[in-house]
Write a protein that holds these residues in place. Structure first.
Motif, PDB file in Angstrom:
ATOM      1  N   LEU A 188      16.078   8.270   9.852  1.00  0.00           N
ATOM      2  CA  LEU A 188      16.806   7.152   9.260  1.00  0.00           C
ATOM      3  C   LEU A 188      18.239   7.087   9.772  1.00  0.00           C
ATOM      4  CD1 LEU A 188      15.558   7.064   5.549  1.00  0.00           C
ATOM      5  CD2 LEU A 188      14.648   5.906   7.558  1.00  0.00           C
ATOM      6  N   ALA A 189      18.844   8.240   9.992  1.00  0.00           N
ATOM      7  CA  ALA A 189      20.204   8.264  10.535  1.00  0.00           C
ATOM      8  C   ALA A 189      20.243   7.633  11.922  1.00  0.00           C
ATOM      9  CB  ALA A 189      20.739   9.690  10.581  1.00  0.00           C
ATOM     10  N   ARG A 190      19.212   7.865  12.723  1.00  0.00           N
ATOM     11  CA  ARG A 190      19.154   7.244  14.055  1.00  0.00           C
ATOM     12  C   ARG A 190      19.087   5.727  13.974  1.00  0.00           C
ATOM     13  NH1 ARG A 190      16.060  12.006  15.389  1.00  0.00           N
ATOM     14  NH2 ARG A 190      14.102  10.958  14.804  1.00  0.00           N
ATOM     15  N   LEU A 191      18.663   5.208  12.825  1.00  0.00           N
ATOM     16  CA  LEU A 191      18.601   3.763  12.620  1.00  0.00           C
ATOM     17  C   LEU A 191      19.869   3.231  11.961  1.00  0.00           C
ATOM     18  CD1 LEU A 191      14.905   3.540  11.376  1.00  0.00           C
ATOM     19  CD2 LEU A 191      15.777   2.959  13.652  1.00  0.00           C
ATOM     20  N   GLY A 192      20.883   4.086  11.845  1.00  0.00           N
ATOM     21  CA  GLY A 192      22.174   3.663  11.308  1.00  0.00           C
ATOM     22  C   GLY A 192      22.348   3.857   9.822  1.00  0.00           C
ATOM     23  N   CYS A 193      21.419   4.568   9.190  1.00  0.00           N
ATOM     24  CA  CYS A 193      21.438   4.742   7.740  1.00  0.00           C
ATOM     25  C   CYS A 193      22.275   5.956   7.350  1.00  0.00           C
ATOM     26  CB  CYS A 193      20.011   4.922   7.243  1.00  0.00           C
ATOM     27  SG  CYS A 193      19.817   4.819   5.455  1.00  0.00           S
ATOM     28  N   SER A 194      23.138   5.784   6.355  1.00  0.00           N
ATOM     29  CA  SER A 194      23.842   6.922   5.773  1.00  0.00           C
ATOM     30  C   SER A 194      22.877   7.689   4.865  1.00  0.00           C
ATOM     31  CB  SER A 194      25.055   6.453   4.983  1.00  0.00           C
ATOM     32  OG  SER A 194      26.023   5.872   5.852  1.00  0.00           O
ATOM     33  N   ALA A 199      20.836  22.532   4.023  1.00  0.00           N
ATOM     34  CA  ALA A 199      21.345  21.183   3.786  1.00  0.00           C
ATOM     35  C   ALA A 199      22.661  20.953   4.517  1.00  0.00           C
ATOM     36  CB  ALA A 199      21.529  20.949   2.287  1.00  0.00           C
ATOM     37  N   ASP A 200      23.556  21.940   4.473  1.00  0.00           N
ATOM     38  CA  ASP A 200      24.846  21.803   5.157  1.00  0.00           C
ATOM     39  C   ASP A 200      24.667  21.684   6.666  1.00  0.00           C
ATOM     40  OD1 ASP A 200      26.192  21.919   2.756  1.00  0.00           O
ATOM     41  OD2 ASP A 200      26.695  24.049   2.925  1.00  0.00           O
ATOM     42  N   LYS A 201      23.724  22.432   7.209  1.00  0.00           N
ATOM     43  CA  LYS A 201      23.446  22.355   8.642  1.00  0.00           C
ATOM     44  C   LYS A 201      22.931  20.966   9.023  1.00  0.00           C
ATOM     45  CE  LYS A 201      20.700  24.494  12.329  1.00  0.00           C
ATOM     46  NZ  LYS A 201      19.654  25.519  12.632  1.00  0.00           N
ATOM     47  N   LEU A 202      22.070  20.394   8.171  1.00  0.00           N
ATOM     48  CA  LEU A 202      21.551  19.054   8.428  1.00  0.00           C
ATOM     49  C   LEU A 202      22.663  18.022   8.384  1.00  0.00           C
ATOM     50  CD1 LEU A 202      19.115  17.156   8.836  1.00  0.00           C
ATOM     51  CD2 LEU A 202      18.857  17.119   6.333  1.00  0.00           C
ATOM     52  N   VAL A 203      23.556  18.121   7.413  1.00  0.00           N
ATOM     53  CA  VAL A 203      24.701  17.205   7.330  1.00  0.00           C
ATOM     54  C   VAL A 203      25.541  17.290   8.596  1.00  0.00           C
ATOM     55  CG1 VAL A 203      26.884  16.761   6.135  1.00  0.00           C
ATOM     56  CG2 VAL A 203      24.800  17.190   4.812  1.00  0.00           C
ATOM     57  N   PHE A 204      25.843  18.507   9.039  1.00  0.00           N
ATOM     58  CA  PHE A 204      26.641  18.707  10.245  1.00  0.00           C
ATOM     59  C   PHE A 204      25.949  18.100  11.470  1.00  0.00           C
ATOM     60  CE2 PHE A 204      27.692  21.223  14.027  1.00  0.00           C
ATOM     61  CZ  PHE A 204      29.079  21.079  14.053  1.00  0.00           C
ATOM     62  N   GLU A 205      24.657  18.311  11.556  1.00  0.00           N
ATOM     63  CA  GLU A 205      23.886  17.790  12.696  1.00  0.00           C
ATOM     64  C   GLU A 205      23.939  16.261  12.743  1.00  0.00           C
ATOM     65  OE1 GLU A 205      19.212  17.504  14.074  1.00  0.00           O
ATOM     66  OE2 GLU A 205      19.822  19.038  12.618  1.00  0.00           O
ATOM     67  N   SER A 251      27.415  15.010  13.623  1.00  0.00           N
ATOM     68  CA  SER A 251      27.729  15.263  15.030  1.00  0.00           C
ATOM     69  C   SER A 251      27.133  14.188  15.922  1.00  0.00           C
ATOM     70  CB  SER A 251      27.196  16.631  15.460  1.00  0.00           C
ATOM     71  OG  SER A 251      27.826  17.659  14.721  1.00  0.00           O
ATOM     72  N   LEU A 252      25.947  13.715  15.561  1.00  0.00           N
ATOM     73  CA  LEU A 252      25.277  12.688  16.357  1.00  0.00           C
ATOM     74  C   LEU A 252      25.756  11.282  16.014  1.00  0.00           C
ATOM     75  CD1 LEU A 252      21.638  14.125  16.182  1.00  0.00           C
ATOM     76  CD2 LEU A 252      23.209  14.211  18.127  1.00  0.00           C
ATOM     77  N   SER A 253      26.117  11.075  14.750  1.00  0.00           N
ATOM     78  CA  SER A 253      26.527   9.737  14.281  1.00  0.00           C
ATOM     79  C   SER A 253      27.746   9.873  13.372  1.00  0.00           C
ATOM     80  CB  SER A 253      25.376   9.069  13.527  1.00  0.00           C
ATOM     81  OG  SER A 253      24.213   9.025  14.309  1.00  0.00           O
ATOM     82  N   PRO A 254      28.934  10.038  13.950  1.00  0.00           N
ATOM     83  CA  PRO A 254      30.133  10.324  13.152  1.00  0.00           C
ATOM     84  C   PRO A 254      30.504   9.232  12.150  1.00  0.00           C
ATOM     85  CG  PRO A 254      30.500  10.747  15.492  1.00  0.00           C
ATOM     86  CD  PRO A 254      29.191  10.045  15.393  1.00  0.00           C
ATOM     87  N   GLY A 255      30.066   8.009  12.344  1.00  0.00           N
ATOM     88  CA  GLY A 255      30.458   6.927  11.452  1.00  0.00           C
ATOM     89  C   GLY A 255      29.655   6.833  10.172  1.00  0.00           C
ATOM     90  N   LEU A 256      28.626   7.649  10.022  1.00  0.00           N
ATOM     91  CA  LEU A 256      27.780   7.562   8.840  1.00  0.00           C
ATOM     92  C   LEU A 256      28.388   8.311   7.661  1.00  0.00           C
ATOM     93  CD1 LEU A 256      24.200   8.100  10.344  1.00  0.00           C
ATOM     94  CD2 LEU A 256      25.418   5.960   9.943  1.00  0.00           C
ATOM     95  N   ARG A 257      27.979   7.913   6.469  1.00  0.00           N
ATOM     96  CA  ARG A 257      28.312   8.654   5.256  1.00  0.00           C
ATOM     97  C   ARG A 257      27.181   9.646   5.012  1.00  0.00           C
ATOM     98  NH1 ARG A 257      27.774   4.236   1.254  1.00  0.00           N
ATOM     99  NH2 ARG A 257      26.660   3.234   2.986  1.00  0.00           N
TER     100      ARG A 257
END
Length: 256
Positions: free
Chosen positions: A29-35, A49-55, A58-64
């Motif tokens: 979903l993040a690859r589709l622009g979803c926060s 969970a923290d590792k997933l958030v960081f990942e 890192s790939l999409s800095p503009g997401l929430r």
């Protein structure tokens, strides 16, 4: 000018992100622009969970993107999770209720007497109960926006009985009725509701001690992968005309 991503400006609350399906779906979903509001259940799952958030960031800095801990075996936990997500990231446009637990495993030939009423109710509350409560909490905002996606993770056990026990199978089938009712009631408001029904997915907690011989029950001859579930989650999240469906992703174990 680049084309806008299909889920840009949307927020998904994904429960059970310490497991393979939740993580893969968050990435998809993040690859589709979803926060993404990343849920995990305990302190022990916080590093995942923290590792997933960081990942994702890192790939999409503009997401929430933010991680939230909550015990979804309780209604209080579901309410606090929703409250914290709204305070931190805003109201979810997409609810992917993916959390769950196997509970006690008695297998397809076990004795029903070995499942206590208390344990039965605990598993039902964890799967059907808190998914229902999160749906209640998320729907008013979706109604106001005339846009929403509600997705539940079920299991082929809901239609076959499965390999865990009656508590697990029946609690998953309860989600089917919930999705059908929600879809009939709220589809006219732009809110779809669907069930993803996986079979045996390799990188999940449920599969930690599963007999490899079970692949013989699967026509494609192997266990599934979390990414294969995530691709279907992305499909229903971006499709406004697909609703009220139970979607098996099971390597051909069931006919639909």
């Amino acid at each position: 000018m680049s084309q806008q991503q299909p889920l840009s400006e949307k927020l998904a609350l994904i429960t059970g992100c310490s497991g393979g399906i939740g993580q893969a779906s968050a990435r998809a979903l993040a690859r589709l622009g979803c926060s993404i509001a990343v849920h995990h259940s305990s302190e022990s799952s916080k590093p995942i969970a923290d590792k997933l958030v960081f990942e994702i960031l890192s790939l999409s800095p503009g997401l929430r993107v933010h991680a939230f801990q909550a015990d979804l075996s309780t209604y209080d936990g579901a309410e606090k999770l929703h409250e914290n997500v709204v305070k931190t990231l805003g109201h979810p446009d997409i609810l992917f209720a993916n959390h769950g637990t196997t509970g006690r495993k008695i297998g397809p030939t076990g004795d029903i007497q070995d499942i206590s009423v208390e344990h039965f109710e605990e598993i039902w509350r964890t799967h059907a109960g808190t998914s229902f409560r999160l749906t209640q909490l998320c729907l008013p905002y979706m109604e106001s926006q005339k846009w929403g996606r509600i997705i539940y993770t079920s299991s082929v056990a809901a239609t076959t009985g499965g390999v865990i026990g009656p508590h697990y199978a029946s609690s998953k089938s309860a989600l089917h009725g919930l999705a059908h009712w929600v879809s009939q009631r709220y589809s006219k408001d732009g809110i779809t509701s669907n069930i993803i029904s996986p079979a045996l997915i390799a990188d999940t907690v449920m599969m930690s001690d599963v007999n490899p011989e079970l692949t013989k029950r699967i026509p494609v001859g192997r266990f599934g992968r979390s990414e294969e579930i995530a691709s279907v989650v992305a499909l229903v999240a971006t499709n406004a005309y697909m609703t009220n469906h139970i979607i098996p992703v099971d390597g051909g174990m069931t006919s639909g």
